[in-house]
Every structure is written in structure tokens, then in C-alpha cells.
Design a protein around this motif. Structure first.
Motif, PDB file in Angstrom:
ATOM      1  N   GLU A 137      35.586  21.652 -26.951  1.00  0.00           N
ATOM      2  CA  GLU A 137      35.873  22.105 -28.307  1.00  0.00           C
ATOM      3  C   GLU A 137      35.473  23.569 -28.486  1.00  0.00           C
ATOM      4  OE1 GLU A 137      36.909  22.490 -32.249  1.00  0.00           O
ATOM      5  OE2 GLU A 137      37.484  20.890 -30.864  1.00  0.00           O
ATOM      6  N   LEU A 138      34.317  23.939 -27.948  1.00  0.00           N
ATOM      7  CA  LEU A 138      33.883  25.333 -28.039  1.00  0.00           C
ATOM      8  C   LEU A 138      34.806  26.252 -27.250  1.00  0.00           C
ATOM      9  CD1 LEU A 138      30.024  24.816 -27.750  1.00  0.00           C
ATOM     10  CD2 LEU A 138      31.330  25.401 -29.807  1.00  0.00           C
ATOM     11  N   MET A 139      35.319  25.769 -26.128  1.00  0.00           N
ATOM     12  CA  MET A 139      36.292  26.552 -25.353  1.00  0.00           C
ATOM     13  C   MET A 139      37.539  26.819 -26.185  1.00  0.00           C
ATOM     14  SD  MET A 139      36.270  24.829 -21.599  1.00  0.00           S
ATOM     15  CE  MET A 139      34.741  24.263 -20.889  1.00  0.00           C
ATOM     16  N   GLU A 140      38.030  25.770 -26.840  1.00  0.00           N
ATOM     17  CA  GLU A 140      39.223  25.904 -27.682  1.00  0.00           C
ATOM     18  C   GLU A 140      38.999  26.911 -28.811  1.00  0.00           C
ATOM     19  OE1 GLU A 140      42.354  24.723 -27.304  1.00  0.00           O
ATOM     20  OE2 GLU A 140      41.587  24.009 -25.373  1.00  0.00           O
ATOM     21  N   ARG A 141      37.783  26.970 -29.331  1.00  0.00           N
ATOM     22  CA  ARG A 141      37.458  27.898 -30.416  1.00  0.00           C
ATOM     23  C   ARG A 141      37.166  29.308 -29.904  1.00  0.00           C
ATOM     24  NH1 ARG A 141      33.103  24.281 -33.378  1.00  0.00           N
ATOM     25  NH2 ARG A 141      32.033  26.282 -33.395  1.00  0.00           N
ATOM     26  N   GLY A 142      37.161  29.492 -28.576  1.00  0.00           N
ATOM     27  CA  GLY A 142      36.928  30.813 -28.008  1.00  0.00           C
ATOM     28  C   GLY A 142      35.476  31.241 -27.992  1.00  0.00           C
ATOM     29  N   GLU A 143      34.557  30.286 -28.039  1.00  0.00           N
ATOM     30  CA  GLU A 143      33.122  30.597 -28.048  1.00  0.00           C
ATOM     31  C   GLU A 143      32.654  31.050 -26.657  1.00  0.00           C
ATOM     32  OE1 GLU A 143      30.846  30.177 -30.620  1.00  0.00           O
ATOM     33  OE2 GLU A 143      32.214  29.296 -32.076  1.00  0.00           O
ATOM     34  N   VAL A 144      31.616  31.870 -26.653  1.00  0.00           N
ATOM     35  CA  VAL A 144      30.939  32.234 -25.404  1.00  0.00           C
ATOM     36  C   VAL A 144      29.799  31.241 -25.215  1.00  0.00           C
ATOM     37  CG1 VAL A 144      29.579  34.000 -24.216  1.00  0.00           C
ATOM     38  CG2 VAL A 144      31.552  34.667 -25.627  1.00  0.00           C
ATOM     39  N   MET A 145      29.719  30.671 -24.012  1.00  0.00           N
ATOM     40  CA  MET A 145      28.687  29.664 -23.754  1.00  0.00           C
ATOM     41  C   MET A 145      28.186  29.761 -22.328  1.00  0.00           C
ATOM     42  SD  MET A 145      31.080  26.281 -23.479  1.00  0.00           S
ATOM     43  CE  MET A 145      32.413  26.996 -24.419  1.00  0.00           C
ATOM     44  N   LEU A 146      26.952  29.303 -22.161  1.00  0.00           N
ATOM     45  CA  LEU A 146      26.385  29.113 -20.833  1.00  0.00           C
ATOM     46  C   LEU A 146      26.249  27.606 -20.636  1.00  0.00           C
ATOM     47  CD1 LEU A 146      23.878  30.827 -18.715  1.00  0.00           C
ATOM     48  CD2 LEU A 146      23.312  28.493 -19.346  1.00  0.00           C
ATOM     49  N   LEU A 147      26.895  27.111 -19.604  1.00  0.00           N
ATOM     50  CA  LEU A 147      26.770  25.708 -19.230  1.00  0.00           C
ATOM     51  C   LEU A 147      25.789  25.635 -18.078  1.00  0.00           C
ATOM     52  CD1 LEU A 147      30.533  24.670 -19.325  1.00  0.00           C
ATOM     53  CD2 LEU A 147      28.783  24.240 -21.061  1.00  0.00           C
ATOM     54  N   ASP A 148      24.739  24.886 -18.275  1.00  0.00           N
ATOM     55  CA  ASP A 148      23.673  24.727 -17.291  1.00  0.00           C
ATOM     56  C   ASP A 148      23.765  23.307 -16.736  1.00  0.00           C
ATOM     57  OD1 ASP A 148      21.299  24.483 -15.880  1.00  0.00           O
ATOM     58  OD2 ASP A 148      20.008  25.002 -17.569  1.00  0.00           O
ATOM     59  N   PHE A 149      24.275  23.178 -15.517  1.00  0.00           N
ATOM     60  CA  PHE A 149      24.403  21.867 -14.879  1.00  0.00           C
ATOM     61  C   PHE A 149      23.052  21.559 -14.236  1.00  0.00           C
ATOM     62  CE2 PHE A 149      28.602  23.309 -15.626  1.00  0.00           C
ATOM     63  CZ  PHE A 149      29.307  22.163 -15.940  1.00  0.00           C
ATOM     64  N   TRP A 150      22.306  20.661 -14.855  1.00  0.00           N
ATOM     65  CA  TRP A 150      20.872  20.496 -14.685  1.00  0.00           C
ATOM     66  C   TRP A 150      20.536  19.040 -14.394  1.00  0.00           C
ATOM     67  CZ3 TRP A 150      18.016  17.367 -17.950  1.00  0.00           C
ATOM     68  CH2 TRP A 150      16.645  17.567 -18.007  1.00  0.00           C
ATOM     69  N   ALA A 151      19.450  18.841 -13.662  1.00  0.00           N
ATOM     70  CA  ALA A 151      18.902  17.491 -13.455  1.00  0.00           C
ATOM     71  C   ALA A 151      17.398  17.568 -13.662  1.00  0.00           C
ATOM     72  CB  ALA A 151      19.225  16.980 -12.055  1.00  0.00           C
ATOM     73  N   SER A 152      16.842  16.549 -14.282  1.00  0.00           N
ATOM     74  CA  SER A 152      15.412  16.551 -14.615  1.00  0.00           C
ATOM     75  C   SER A 152      14.525  16.599 -13.378  1.00  0.00           C
ATOM     76  CB  SER A 152      15.072  15.319 -15.451  1.00  0.00           C
ATOM     77  OG  SER A 152      15.350  14.140 -14.715  1.00  0.00           O
TER      78      SER A 152
ATOM     79  N   ILE B 298      24.260  25.293 -23.392  1.00  0.00           N
ATOM     80  CA  ILE B 298      24.501  23.855 -23.305  1.00  0.00           C
ATOM     81  C   ILE B 298      24.049  23.351 -21.943  1.00  0.00           C
ATOM     82  CG2 ILE B 298      26.248  22.033 -23.346  1.00  0.00           C
ATOM     83  CD1 ILE B 298      27.911  23.929 -25.133  1.00  0.00           C
ATOM     84  N   THR B 299      23.229  22.324 -21.960  1.00  0.00           N
ATOM     85  CA  THR B 299      22.740  21.701 -20.737  1.00  0.00           C
ATOM     86  C   THR B 299      23.581  20.463 -20.454  1.00  0.00           C
ATOM     87  OG1 THR B 299      20.510  22.495 -21.125  1.00  0.00           O
ATOM     88  CG2 THR B 299      20.748  20.626 -19.630  1.00  0.00           C
ATOM     89  N   VAL B 300      24.158  20.436 -19.257  1.00  0.00           N
ATOM     90  CA  VAL B 300      24.972  19.304 -18.825  1.00  0.00           C
ATOM     91  C   VAL B 300      24.138  18.507 -17.829  1.00  0.00           C
ATOM     92  CG1 VAL B 300      27.144  18.581 -17.780  1.00  0.00           C
ATOM     93  CG2 VAL B 300      27.049  20.725 -19.100  1.00  0.00           C
ATOM     94  N   ASP B 301      23.751  17.303 -18.225  1.00  0.00           N
ATOM     95  CA  ASP B 301      22.922  16.447 -17.364  1.00  0.00           C
ATOM     96  C   ASP B 301      23.745  16.028 -16.146  1.00  0.00           C
ATOM     97  OD1 ASP B 301      21.613  14.217 -16.147  1.00  0.00           O
ATOM     98  OD2 ASP B 301      20.557  13.820 -18.025  1.00  0.00           O
ATOM     99  N   TRP B 302      23.332  16.521 -14.989  1.00  0.00           N
ATOM    100  CA  TRP B 302      24.064  16.276 -13.752  1.00  0.00           C
ATOM    101  C   TRP B 302      24.147  14.788 -13.426  1.00  0.00           C
ATOM    102  CZ3 TRP B 302      27.402  18.808 -10.992  1.00  0.00           C
ATOM    103  CH2 TRP B 302      27.734  18.338  -9.715  1.00  0.00           C
ATOM    104  N   ASP B 303      23.067  14.065 -13.647  1.00  0.00           N
ATOM    105  CA  ASP B 303      23.066  12.640 -13.323  1.00  0.00           C
ATOM    106  C   ASP B 303      24.072  11.873 -14.182  1.00  0.00           C
ATOM    107  OD1 ASP B 303      21.121  12.943 -11.356  1.00  0.00           O
ATOM    108  OD2 ASP B 303      19.491  12.685 -12.794  1.00  0.00           O
ATOM    109  N   GLU B 304      24.294  12.336 -15.390  1.00  0.00           N
ATOM    110  CA  GLU B 304      25.207  11.652 -16.290  1.00  0.00           C
ATOM    111  C   GLU B 304      26.640  12.185 -16.214  1.00  0.00           C
ATOM    112  OE1 GLU B 304      25.524  10.558 -21.031  1.00  0.00           O
ATOM    113  OE2 GLU B 304      23.629  11.301 -20.222  1.00  0.00           O
ATOM    114  N   HIS B 305      26.792  13.501 -16.047  1.00  0.00           N
ATOM    115  CA  HIS B 305      28.123  14.122 -16.141  1.00  0.00           C
ATOM    116  C   HIS B 305      28.533  14.907 -14.897  1.00  0.00           C
ATOM    117  CE1 HIS B 305      28.122  13.033 -20.352  1.00  0.00           C
ATOM    118  NE2 HIS B 305      26.956  13.626 -20.498  1.00  0.00           N
ATOM    119  N   GLY B 306      27.777  14.806 -13.831  1.00  0.00           N
ATOM    120  CA  GLY B 306      28.081  15.573 -12.625  1.00  0.00           C
ATOM    121  C   GLY B 306      29.422  15.261 -11.993  1.00  0.00           C
TER     122      GLY B 306
END
Length: 136
Positions: free
Chosen positions: A34-49, A78-86
Motif C-alpha cells: 500500500e505504501l508503494m502504491e502511495r509512492g512512500e519512501v520506506m526502509l524494509l528490514d528483513f529481520w529475525a529475532s 518497516i520490519t519484516v519478520d523473516w521467520d513469518e514472511h521470508g
């Protein structure tokens, strides 16, 4: 996008602005899209605890954000939980190879990426690219 994903995404976007200032905003399916569609600047952090590289990146990002409040005003973190969304749609669409991957996007356009890098100068350069994109 199914109805459930749409409702969860809408709820996440409704509460996300309050959480964006120097806190971890956890990804839910549809949020970044959704943020991409709105043209927002974001950092996606593909992270695991459990990931020590992710923890090192997190410490650097937190310090840089504390030193320069302009990052939080211009970039959605935005933190993307690798275990859940990797293995999810977002990871596949962006060809994310592993956890500890940082990606800065301006809308759908990728500005920069770091895979497993923890250097302060490297991460600062990535955030500066995002800041410059947001200011243009």
C-alpha cells in the motif's frame, strides 16, 4: 488481495503513523504494498529475532535515527519478520535472498539494498539515499 488481508492492512496503516517514530513497525501483508502504491519512501528490514547480523544492523539504524530525526520524518521504517514472511509474496517480489537484508524503496522503485552489511557508513549511505529521494 483477499478481504481479510485488506482489512488487516487497513487497520495496520491506520495505527502505523503513531508507531513510525523510532519504533519497530512490524509488517503485515499488504502494508508495504500500500505504501508503494502511495509512492512512500520506506526502509524494509528483513529481520529475525535470533539473527546476530540483524541485531547489529538494528543497533546502527537506531543510533542513526536518534542522531538525525529527519530520517523518521522522511522514511517509513518497516520490519519484516523473516521467520513469518521470508517466503511470502513481498520477499519473492523483491527477490530478498536472506534475513539481514535492508531495502530502501521510493514507491516501487528500489533505491538501494544491503545484504548482511553492518557497517555504519554503509547503512548511513543507504538512509541518506532514502532521505534524498523523499526530499526530491
Amino acid at each position: 488481495m483477499n478481504r481479510r488481508t485488506l482489512l488487516v492492512s487497513a487497520a495496520a496503516l491506520a495505527i502505523a503513523p503513531a508507531a513510525w517514530s523510532n519504533e519497530r513497525t512490524l509488517y503485515v501483508p499488504g502494508m508495504a504494498e500500500e505504501l508503494m502504491e502511495r509512492g512512500e519512501v520506506m526502509l524494509l528490514d528483513f529481520w529475525a529475532s535470533w539473527c546476530s547480523t540483524c541485531a547489529a544492523q538494528d543497533r546502527v539504524i537506531s543510533a542513526l535515527r536518534a542522531e538525525n530525526p529527519a530520517y523518521d520524518k522522511a522514511i517509513r521504517f518497516i520490519t519484516v519478520d523473516w521467520d513469518e514472511h521470508g517466503r511470502g509474496e513481498l520477499s519473492r517480489a523483491l527477490a530478498i535472498p536472506r534475513r539481514s537484508t535492508l531495502v530502501v524503496l521510493d514507491g516501487r522503485r528500489e533505491i538501494g539494498r544491503i545484504v548482511a552489511g553492518t557497517g555504519r557508513a554503509e547503512i548511513k549511505a543507504l538512509l541518506d539515499q532514502g532521505l534524498a529521494a523523499a526530499m526530491s
